[in-house]
Design a protein around this motif. Structure first.
Motif, PDB file in Angstrom:
ATOM      1  N   ASP A 183       0.835  -1.209   0.000  1.00  0.00           N
ATOM      2  CA  ASP A 183       0.000   0.000   0.000  1.00  0.00           C
ATOM      3  C   ASP A 183       0.866   1.255   0.000  1.00  0.00           C
ATOM      4  O   ASP A 183       0.566   2.236  -0.706  1.00  0.00           O
ATOM      5  CB  ASP A 183      -0.930   0.017   1.214  1.00  0.00           C
ATOM      6  N   LEU A 184       1.924   1.240   0.783  1.00  0.00           N
ATOM      7  CA  LEU A 184       2.853   2.371   0.809  1.00  0.00           C
ATOM      8  C   LEU A 184       3.538   2.524  -0.547  1.00  0.00           C
ATOM      9  O   LEU A 184       3.672   3.650  -1.059  1.00  0.00           O
ATOM     10  CB  LEU A 184       3.905   2.154   1.906  1.00  0.00           C
ATOM     11  N   TYR A 185       3.965   1.419  -1.125  1.00  0.00           N
ATOM     12  CA  TYR A 185       4.622   1.442  -2.442  1.00  0.00           C
ATOM     13  C   TYR A 185       3.697   2.054  -3.489  1.00  0.00           C
ATOM     14  O   TYR A 185       4.105   2.932  -4.271  1.00  0.00           O
ATOM     15  CB  TYR A 185       5.014   0.024  -2.843  1.00  0.00           C
ATOM     16  N   ASP A 186       2.444   1.618  -3.509  1.00  0.00           N
ATOM     17  CA  ASP A 186       1.485   2.132  -4.490  1.00  0.00           C
ATOM     18  C   ASP A 186       1.213   3.614  -4.281  1.00  0.00           C
ATOM     19  O   ASP A 186       1.043   4.361  -5.254  1.00  0.00           O
ATOM     20  CB  ASP A 186       0.169   1.350  -4.407  1.00  0.00           C
ATOM     21  N   SER A 187       1.167   4.065  -3.037  1.00  0.00           N
ATOM     22  CA  SER A 187       0.880   5.475  -2.777  1.00  0.00           C
ATOM     23  C   SER A 187       2.010   6.366  -3.274  1.00  0.00           C
ATOM     24  O   SER A 187       1.772   7.489  -3.731  1.00  0.00           O
ATOM     25  CB  SER A 187       0.642   5.711  -1.282  1.00  0.00           C
ATOM     26  N   ILE A 188       3.250   5.871  -3.211  1.00  0.00           N
ATOM     27  CA  ILE A 188       4.385   6.635  -3.732  1.00  0.00           C
ATOM     28  C   ILE A 188       4.423   6.546  -5.254  1.00  0.00           C
ATOM     29  O   ILE A 188       4.646   7.547  -5.947  1.00  0.00           O
ATOM     30  CB  ILE A 188       5.705   6.126  -3.128  1.00  0.00           C
ATOM     31  N   LEU A 189       4.194   5.361  -5.791  1.00  0.00           N
ATOM     32  CA  LEU A 189       4.202   5.155  -7.246  1.00  0.00           C
ATOM     33  C   LEU A 189       3.169   6.025  -7.945  1.00  0.00           C
ATOM     34  O   LEU A 189       3.429   6.608  -9.003  1.00  0.00           O
ATOM     35  CB  LEU A 189       3.948   3.680  -7.554  1.00  0.00           C
TER      36      LEU A 189
END
Length: 231
Positions: free
Chosen positions: A104-110
């Protein structure tokens, strides 16, 4: 600014790729010039182009939102790999760790969804990677914010950075900078930094509630807006 340019270029390339398709059969027409079948081939090409552009027009009318979403998704990934992953605060190996351990953190940055969520994003980065620090700073408001009718007379607002190896990741730009450079760009006043040991036994909400009084007091003393009650 970089993301807007990438989005524009991606959309233009996407449209060109679609519009260039009818030119492919024209090569056949050129190769058939002078032959007895040239007229039939040209007629077939004309019908093909009419049908193609008719369908293309309908797609633009009825499916323009999915097309824009697809174009934005491509642009976001390009921006992520060209800009976000460049720097020493977060390495490509770190991003791979984040992708696996905290998708979820990865997607929010991506997808740039971390914009406006500096506090939670930096907390999650520190909690996931278990290294580096999160730094609370007051940053100068933009001219647009100062000119806003709702301007409250405070020229700074609180912000959080993730720092590691002398570099910082900024959720506003989704880019990494040498820490001193980013301080200069943001005209930052530093409040306090916290490492993994300061948060490892606390949830985000426990850490937030523990730090809120000190942050609010410091913000009041430094002409700075604190975090809203939503955070």
């Amino acid at each position: 600014m970089h993301l807007c340019i990438i989005r524009f270029i991606t959309l233009v390339v996407f449209l060109i790729a679609i519009l260039i398709q009818p030119l492919i059969p024209s090569v056949i027409v050129v190769s058939c010039e002078g032959s007895k079948d040239a007229l039939i081939t040209q007629l077939a090409l004309g019908i093909y182009m009419l049908i193609y552009f008719g369908i293309f027009s309908l797609v633009l009318i009825f499916f323009h939102e999915p097309l824009m979403t697809f174009s934005d998704s491509v642009a976001q990934k390009i921006y992520f790999w060209i800009y976000t992953t460049r720097g020493k605060a977060l390495s490509k190996a770190d991003f791979e760790t984040i992708r696996i351990s905290n998708p979820d953190l990865y997607d929010s940055i991506l997808t740039q969804d971390c914009l406006g969520y500096c506090y939670t994003t930096c907390y999650e980065l520190l909690n996931t990677l278990k290294k580096g620090e999160i730094e609370f700073v007051a940053i100068k408001k933009s001219s647009l914010e100062v000119k806003d009718p709702a301007f409250d007379g405070r020229y700074f607002k609180i912000h959080v950075l993730y720092i590691n190896n002398g570099w910082a990741f900024d959720t506003y730009s989704q880019q990494q900078y040498p820490l001193s450079t980013l301080h200069r760009i943001l005209k930052a006043k530093v409040y306090k930094s916290f490492g993994f040991n300061d948060i490892c036994n606390k949830s985000f909400y426990e850490f937030r509630d523990e730090q809120r009084p000190g942050i609010n007091e410091w913000c009041d003393a430094n002409n700075c807006d604190s975090f809203s009650d939503r955070i």
